[in-house]
Design a protein around this motif. Sequence first.
Motif, short mmCIF file in Angstrom:
data_model
loop_
_atom_site.label_atom_id
_atom_site.label_comp_id
_atom_site.label_asym_id
_atom_site.label_seq_id
_atom_site.Cartn_x
_atom_site.Cartn_y
_atom_site.Cartn_z
N ARG A 123 0.80 -1.22 0.00
CA ARG A 123 0.00 0.00 0.00
C ARG A 123 0.84 1.27 0.00
NH1 ARG A 123 -0.70 -2.54 4.69
NH2 ARG A 123 0.05 -1.58 6.60
N LYS A 124 2.02 1.25 0.57
CA LYS A 124 2.87 2.44 0.63
C LYS A 124 3.95 2.43 -0.45
CE LYS A 124 1.72 3.89 5.03
NZ LYS A 124 1.34 5.18 5.39
N SER A 146 1.21 6.52 -0.42
CA SER A 146 2.67 6.39 -0.36
C SER A 146 3.35 7.72 -0.06
CB SER A 146 3.21 5.81 -1.66
OG SER A 146 3.06 6.74 -2.72
N ASP A 147 2.74 8.83 -0.43
CA ASP A 147 3.26 10.18 -0.18
C ASP A 147 4.67 10.38 -0.71
OD1 ASP A 147 0.90 11.01 0.99
OD2 ASP A 147 1.52 10.33 2.98
N SER A 153 0.56 5.55 -6.58
CA SER A 153 0.42 4.47 -5.60
C SER A 153 -0.29 3.27 -6.20
CB SER A 153 -0.34 4.96 -4.37
OG SER A 153 -1.69 5.19 -4.71
#
Length: 174
Positions: A123-124, A146-147, A153
């Motif tokens: 997920r990240k 994920s930023d 993402s």
Amino acid sequence: MEDTNLSYFNLPLFWTVTVCGIFGAFIPFVIKMFLQVITRESEMEANLRRQACDLKAELGSISMVDEFAKYAKIKRKVMKVTDELTHQADLRSSYTLKVRFISTAALYAVMSCTVLFLLWNYRKTPVVVMPEDWLFPLSSLLSYPSDIPGGISLTSWLFISGTVGRTMASSLNF
């Protein structure tokens, strides 16, 4: 100093998610093809169909007024063969419905488990990272959760590939 304009693909993740997204849209087509292969008309049904056609042809060649007894006997045979053919078609239809339900549920369950596994474990992790200015207005939306600046993402890519797959399937009339 670190170069922030590097681009990369996480190829195994990219292809797994892309295939999952597109395959999910084609599940009805896959099931339809599968059912065509396993639920063909049996030889018995083909024989009954031929027999019904032959009896109807024979019935058409007999005068009902002149040979009523023979006509009635053949008519009863036609009705019996037609009833048996209808019964066999109903059995095949019932079997097809059961197989369609089970195979649809199984494929969607496998797809759901695969997607849940990917979302849980990755997920990240970004599927694709591009220069941030390429995705300017949507950069933060596409990279969530994920930023990573410029990243797309797993969640976003799954949505994109699923949308593309549904569009492809609808344009091909599946």
